[in-house]
Design an enzyme around this catalytic site. Structure first.
Site, PDB file in Angstrom:
ATOM      1  N   THR A 174     -31.558 -93.492 -40.572  1.00 51.03           N
ATOM      2  CA  THR A 174     -31.477 -92.215 -41.458  1.00 51.03           C
ATOM      3  C   THR A 174     -31.412 -92.854 -42.765  1.00 51.03           C
ATOM      4  O   THR A 174     -31.226 -93.948 -43.075  1.00 51.03           O
ATOM      5  CB  THR A 174     -29.909 -91.630 -40.950  1.00 51.03           C
ATOM      6  OG1 THR A 174     -29.835 -91.439 -39.857  1.00 51.03           O
ATOM      7  CG2 THR A 174     -29.691 -90.499 -41.684  1.00 51.03           C
ATOM      8  N   SER A 204     -31.134 -82.707 -35.329  1.00 46.69           N
ATOM      9  CA  SER A 204     -30.280 -83.961 -35.680  1.00 46.69           C
ATOM     10  C   SER A 204     -28.908 -83.654 -36.382  1.00 46.69           C
ATOM     11  O   SER A 204     -28.770 -82.382 -37.080  1.00 46.69           O
ATOM     12  CB  SER A 204     -31.151 -84.563 -36.909  1.00 46.69           C
ATOM     13  OG  SER A 204     -30.629 -85.488 -37.535  1.00 46.69           O
ATOM     14  N   ASP A 205     -28.069 -84.518 -36.445  1.00 44.89           N
ATOM     15  CA  ASP A 205     -26.898 -84.245 -37.118  1.00 44.89           C
ATOM     16  C   ASP A 205     -27.082 -84.151 -38.763  1.00 44.89           C
ATOM     17  O   ASP A 205     -26.015 -83.684 -39.656  1.00 44.89           O
ATOM     18  CB  ASP A 205     -25.646 -85.435 -37.129  1.00 44.89           C
ATOM     19  CG  ASP A 205     -26.437 -86.608 -37.390  1.00 44.89           C
ATOM     20  OD1 ASP A 205     -27.560 -87.344 -36.791  1.00 44.89           O
ATOM     21  OD2 ASP A 205     -25.789 -87.250 -38.591  1.00 44.89           O
ATOM     22  N   THR A 223     -24.849 -92.066 -40.270  1.00 47.81           N
ATOM     23  CA  THR A 223     -26.159 -92.637 -39.762  1.00 47.81           C
ATOM     24  C   THR A 223     -25.783 -93.111 -38.410  1.00 47.81           C
ATOM     25  O   THR A 223     -24.736 -93.599 -37.927  1.00 47.81           O
ATOM     26  CB  THR A 223     -26.935 -93.625 -40.603  1.00 47.81           C
ATOM     27  OG1 THR A 223     -27.911 -94.045 -39.738  1.00 47.81           O
ATOM     28  CG2 THR A 223     -25.682 -94.995 -40.986  1.00 47.81           C
ATOM     29  N   GLY A 224     -26.648 -92.980 -37.282  1.00 48.64           N
ATOM     30  CA  GLY A 224     -26.378 -93.506 -35.999  1.00 48.64           C
ATOM     31  C   GLY A 224     -26.949 -92.351 -35.046  1.00 48.64           C
ATOM     32  O   GLY A 224     -27.780 -91.599 -35.437  1.00 48.64           O
TER      33      GLY A 224
HETATM   34  N1  GLY Z   1     -28.678 -89.711 -37.135  1.00 50.48           N
HETATM   35  C1  GLY Z   1     -29.891 -89.024 -36.797  1.00 50.48           C
HETATM   36  C2  GLY Z   1     -30.162 -88.427 -35.682  1.00 50.48           C
HETATM   37  O1  GLY Z   1     -29.725 -88.792 -34.741  1.00 50.48           O
HETATM   38  O2  GLY Z   1     -31.023 -87.698 -35.808  1.00 50.48           O
END
Ligand code: GLY
Length: 311
Positions: A174, A204-205, A223-224
């Protein structure tokens, strides 16, 4: 007020080889330098966040914009959001295609009555704004996808920390930028190609308050693994703790201790209104760098846990 800036280019399990580490470091430091110069010249936090996100989206090493990973059907779909702290307003796009800078759509939507658009609506907006068609696919991402197809997509996610070698370990890519400007305004921006090889329609988050959130008091970009970030509601959790009076460091420590107990896999970066800069991770590598007003630092070789640099 002295401006502050922190950026990330994802998180992961390793950065194999010194060549990989040095290349990532050079890239992150150059982007911090250019973006911080804009803040120092008096730009507001949102303009600085947009510039930082553009530079990160254009760097094929990172999983956002050009260099985004492919989904299970071999297509690139990207998500991005902006959270304006003073306005306390989130805007973003989910699973959009064929644009160079997904963050631009998030910026445009800041002042729209409909602030988060998904695939079809995002495509309509791209047409309406007459943005040029851009293919974000890189050879490396295509090769990763072809390799994974041979294994019937048995990996959980793509090797989203692009190193020279195809052997790069799986990462959690990310990009994100959090800025505090001279007026004391905080803005957070996050952009991603997703986790790679995911089902069509997976959200996505990065375009949710779980992954990107800010108020007047603090801003966080995560991120993750998106599912882990969503389950902890990580960005909003840290920001609300700060808004309720906890110090940024304590908010990071508490939130990451809870996440550790749940075996989550992610990292986060943030800034508060005092100018404190923080980052935390419970994965091995967080690809983050920051400018504390004095000089540039990074987290590439930092140990697990959280750290804060007070103003
Ligand atoms: N953090 C980015 C995703 O999992 O889409």
């Amino acid at each position: 007020m002295q401006p502050k800036l922190i950026i990330h280019g994802g998180a992961g399990s390793s950065l194999k080889g010194k060549g990989g580490l040095d290349a990532v470091r050079r890239s992150l430091h150059a982007i911090v330098e250019q973006t911080y110069a804009k803040l120092q010249a008096g730009a507001d936090a949102q303009d600085a966040v947009i510039l930082g996100c553009h530079l990160l989206e254009d760097e094929p090493r990172f999983n956002a914009g050009t260099g985004s990973v492919l989904q299970s059907d071999g297509q690139v779909r990207m998500s991005a959001s902006i959270m304006n702290g003073p306005q306390q307003r989130l805007s973003g796009v989910i699973n959009i295609a064929q644009v160079q800078h997904p963050i631009d759509l998030a910026q445009w939507l800041q002042t729209s009555p409909d602030r988060i658009l998904s695939d079809y609506g995002g495509a309509q907006l791209v047409r309406e704004l007459q943005l040029p068609i851009h293919n974000p696919l890189t050879d490396l991402r295509l090769q990763e996808w072809l390799e994974e197809r041979k294994g019937n997509f048995s990996k959980d996610m793509a090797g989203v920390v692009a190193e020279d070698s195809m052997d790069a370990e799986a990462g959690r890519g990310t990009i994100g930028v959090v800025a505090l400007d001279q007026q004391g305004q905080i803005v957070a921006g996050t952009s991603t190609g997703g986790k790679g090889f995911e089902r069509i329609g997976r959200v996505s988050d990065s375009a949710m308050p779980a992954g990107n959130y800010a108020t007047r008091d603090a801003g966080i970009s995560c991120t993750g693994i998106g599912e882990d970030i969503i389950d902890e509601c990580l960005a909003a959790r840290i920001v609300v703790r700060v808004t309720d009076g906890l110090a940024l460091e304590a908010a990071f420590q508490k939130s990451f201790a809870e996440a550790q107990a749940h075996q989550r896999d992610f990292g986060a970066i943030g800034i508060d209104k005092t100018g404190a800069i923080a980052w935390g991770k419970n994965c091995d590598v967080l690809l983050a760098a920051y400018h504390d007003g004095d000089r540039i630092h990074d987290t590439l070789e930092a140990p697990l846990g959280c750290q804060v640099r007070s103003s």
